[in-house]
Scaffold this motif. Structure first.
Motif, PDB file in Angstrom:
ATOM      1  N   ASP A   1       5.919  20.669   9.765  1.00 47.11           N
ATOM      2  CA  ASP A   1       5.644  20.248   8.570  1.00 47.11           C
ATOM      3  C   ASP A   1       4.127  19.353   8.642  1.00 47.11           C
ATOM      4  OD1 ASP A   1       7.819  20.832   7.250  1.00 47.11           O
ATOM      5  OD2 ASP A   1       8.822  18.909   7.600  1.00 47.11           O
ATOM      6  N   ARG A   2       3.310  19.963   7.834  1.00 46.99           N
ATOM      7  CA  ARG A   2       1.795  19.413   8.000  1.00 46.99           C
ATOM      8  C   ARG A   2       1.489  18.773   6.642  1.00 46.99           C
ATOM      9  NH1 ARG A   2      -2.151  22.563  11.682  1.00 46.99           N
ATOM     10  NH2 ARG A   2      -1.077  21.584  13.104  1.00 46.99           N
ATOM     11  N   PHE A   3       0.915  17.620   6.903  1.00 44.31           N
ATOM     12  CA  PHE A   3       0.573  16.735   5.750  1.00 44.31           C
ATOM     13  C   PHE A   3      -0.936  16.363   5.763  1.00 44.31           C
ATOM     14  CE2 PHE A   3       4.619  16.035   6.492  1.00 44.31           C
ATOM     15  CZ  PHE A   3       5.194  16.086   5.221  1.00 44.31           C
ATOM     16  N   THR A   4      -2.010  16.819   4.954  1.00 42.55           N
ATOM     17  CA  THR A   4      -3.436  16.598   4.954  1.00 42.55           C
ATOM     18  C   THR A   4      -3.936  15.982   3.815  1.00 42.55           C
ATOM     19  OG1 THR A   4      -3.619  18.779   6.298  1.00 42.55           O
ATOM     20  CG2 THR A   4      -5.669  17.889   5.294  1.00 42.55           C
ATOM     21  N   GLY A   5      -4.717  14.513   4.402  1.00 41.31           N
ATOM     22  CA  GLY A   5      -5.045  13.830   3.424  1.00 41.31           C
ATOM     23  C   GLY A   5      -5.687  12.605   3.858  1.00 41.31           C
ATOM     24  N   TYR A   6      -5.394  11.559   3.368  1.00 46.28           N
ATOM     25  CA  TYR A   6      -6.064  10.404   3.791  1.00 46.28           C
ATOM     26  C   TYR A   6      -4.814   9.062   3.816  1.00 46.28           C
ATOM     27  CZ  TYR A   6     -10.028  13.186   2.230  1.00 46.28           C
ATOM     28  OH  TYR A   6     -10.868  13.879   1.916  1.00 46.28           O
ATOM     29  N   ILE A   7      -5.427   8.025   4.938  1.00 48.69           N
ATOM     30  CA  ILE A   7      -4.309   7.023   4.946  1.00 48.69           C
ATOM     31  C   ILE A   7      -5.304   5.725   5.006  1.00 48.69           C
ATOM     32  CG2 ILE A   7      -2.604   5.846   6.467  1.00 48.69           C
ATOM     33  CD1 ILE A   7      -1.603   8.441   7.707  1.00 48.69           C
ATOM     34  N   THR A   8      -4.883   4.855   4.087  1.00 48.58           N
ATOM     35  CA  THR A   8      -5.724   3.651   3.786  1.00 48.58           C
ATOM     36  C   THR A   8      -4.958   2.463   4.524  1.00 48.58           C
ATOM     37  OG1 THR A   8      -7.068   4.722   1.997  1.00 48.58           O
ATOM     38  CG2 THR A   8      -7.075   2.317   2.509  1.00 48.58           C
ATOM     39  N   GLY A   9      -5.203   1.745   5.314  1.00 47.21           N
ATOM     40  CA  GLY A   9      -4.249   0.661   5.958  1.00 47.21           C
ATOM     41  C   GLY A   9      -5.212  -0.733   5.738  1.00 47.21           C
ATOM     42  N   PHE A  10      -4.540  -1.760   5.213  1.00 49.19           N
ATOM     43  CA  PHE A  10      -5.291  -3.018   5.113  1.00 49.19           C
ATOM     44  C   PHE A  10      -4.191  -4.173   4.702  1.00 49.19           C
ATOM     45  CE2 PHE A  10      -4.552  -1.274   0.917  1.00 49.19           C
ATOM     46  CZ  PHE A  10      -4.142  -2.423  -0.079  1.00 49.19           C
ATOM     47  N   GLY A  11      -4.669  -5.112   5.331  1.00 47.97           N
ATOM     48  CA  GLY A  11      -3.863  -6.528   4.782  1.00 47.97           C
ATOM     49  C   GLY A  11      -4.511  -7.228   3.732  1.00 47.97           C
ATOM     50  N   THR A  12      -3.619  -8.314   3.323  1.00 49.53           N
ATOM     51  CA  THR A  12      -4.252  -9.296   2.223  1.00 49.53           C
ATOM     52  C   THR A  12      -4.044 -10.525   2.571  1.00 49.53           C
ATOM     53  OG1 THR A  12      -2.155  -9.348   1.047  1.00 49.53           O
ATOM     54  CG2 THR A  12      -3.732  -7.497   0.424  1.00 49.53           C
ATOM     55  N   ALA A  13      -4.559 -11.587   1.768  1.00 48.81           N
ATOM     56  CA  ALA A  13      -4.431 -12.991   2.320  1.00 48.81           C
ATOM     57  C   ALA A  13      -3.103 -13.668   2.008  1.00 48.81           C
ATOM     58  CB  ALA A  13      -5.459 -13.921   1.394  1.00 48.81           C
ATOM     59  N   SER A  14      -2.469 -12.689   1.222  1.00 52.51           N
ATOM     60  CA  SER A  14      -0.989 -13.139   0.928  1.00 52.51           C
ATOM     61  C   SER A  14       0.022 -12.833   2.179  1.00 52.51           C
ATOM     62  CB  SER A  14      -0.415 -12.563  -0.277  1.00 52.51           C
ATOM     63  OG  SER A  14      -0.320 -11.169  -0.203  1.00 52.51           O
ATOM     64  N   GLY A  15      -0.498 -12.271   3.269  1.00 53.53           N
ATOM     65  CA  GLY A  15       0.316 -11.790   4.130  1.00 53.53           C
ATOM     66  C   GLY A  15       0.792 -10.226   4.114  1.00 53.53           C
ATOM     67  N   THR A  16       0.607  -9.636   2.941  1.00 53.23           N
ATOM     68  CA  THR A  16       1.272  -8.425   2.544  1.00 53.23           C
ATOM     69  C   THR A  16       0.250  -7.419   3.104  1.00 53.23           C
ATOM     70  OG1 THR A  16       2.219  -9.087   0.518  1.00 53.23           O
ATOM     71  CG2 THR A  16       1.975  -6.743   0.644  1.00 53.23           C
ATOM     72  N   ARG A  17       1.032  -6.347   4.026  1.00 52.51           N
ATOM     73  CA  ARG A  17       0.052  -5.294   4.200  1.00 52.51           C
ATOM     74  C   ARG A  17       0.556  -4.017   3.968  1.00 52.51           C
ATOM     75  NH1 ARG A  17       2.983  -7.275   8.985  1.00 52.51           N
ATOM     76  NH2 ARG A  17       3.582  -8.756   7.405  1.00 52.51           N
ATOM     77  N   CYS A  18      -0.459  -3.138   3.560  1.00 54.69           N
ATOM     78  CA  CYS A  18      -0.135  -2.033   2.880  1.00 54.69           C
ATOM     79  C   CYS A  18      -0.701  -0.625   3.595  1.00 54.69           C
ATOM     80  CB  CYS A  18      -0.853  -1.688   1.592  1.00 54.69           C
ATOM     81  SG  CYS A  18      -0.237  -3.197   0.304  1.00 54.69           S
TER      82      CYS A  18
END
Length: 218
Positions: free
Chosen positions: A2-19
């Motif tokens: 299985d192959r997935f091509t695209g973009y991954i965006t990772g970040f944190g926020t001041a609330s402590g939530t990470r996406c």
């Protein structure tokens, strides 16, 4: 495979939530976007556009809660689409609305490491053997990051990053409540064998998942 091509965006926020946002242009399920969220208390939520994607992703990564809801997402530079994401010096915008999450992320220019990765031939950059070979080096270059590991059930997963951009600014809310300004991904997220970098980034990536060996067939 299985192959997935695209973009991954990772970040944190001041609330402590990470996406961690996966914006996939090509996959076994067609184009889709999903989001892995680790909340301040450590709870992990998967936001998926449908049950098929939710079942596949939750069989590959670890979550405490799964939410399925339509997700509208776009990665563009003022309406020009995603063409030119790799190698372009201008900024881009990631916009997403789905379930409890509303998000706008402003992306910066390609990083120096991203420009080096763009020089690696495309077929080599995403080949599982190459990614397994460079896996020990990846963790030394970027703490917490791996290019090869387990996808569960005897399967193997490989991340072939083709380019990297910084995340410059984020406006995000969860269930109508602001998550606060952009922050490092700290502590690292715990969905699978690899975290995203501590510094918020967006990467052009091909993810490959190989099936478990057929032991019955030798």
């Amino acid at each position: 495979m299985d192959r997935f091509t695209g973009y991954i965006t990772g970040f944190g926020t001041a609330s402590g939530t990470r996406c961690v946002v996966g914006h996939w242009l090509d996959s076994p399920f067609g184009p889709f976007t999903d989001v892995m969220v680790e909340h301040r208390d450590g709870g992990r939520t998967l936001l998926a556009p449908n049950r098929t994607v939710a079942d596949y992703v939750s069989a590959t990564y670890r979550f405490d809660r799964v939410v399925t809801a339509p997700i509208e997402a776009a990665l563009d530079s003022g309406g020009s689409g995603v063409s030119g994401v790799s190698g372009a010096s201008g900024g881009l915008r990631l916009r997403l609305a789905g379930g409890p999450l509303d998000l706008t992320a402003e992306l910066g220019a390609v990083t120096p490491l991203g420009r080096l990765l763009e020089l690696v031939p495309a077929r080599l950059a995403v080949h599982p053997r190459w990614l397994a070979a460079i896996n020990p080096v990846a963790g030394l270059l970027v703490r917490g990051v791996a290019t090869a590991g387990s996808a569960g059930g005897g399967r193997r997963e490989f991340y072939g990053v083709r380019s990297i951009r910084t995340v410059e600014r984020v406006e995000a809310s969860w269930a109508g409540r602001s998550l606060g300004p952009l922050a490092p991904v700290e502590p690292p997220v715990r969905f699978g064998f690899s975290s995203v970098p501590r510094r918020p980034q967006a990467v052009a990536v091909t993810t490959t998942i190989l099936p478990a060996p057929d032991r019955a067939g030798g």
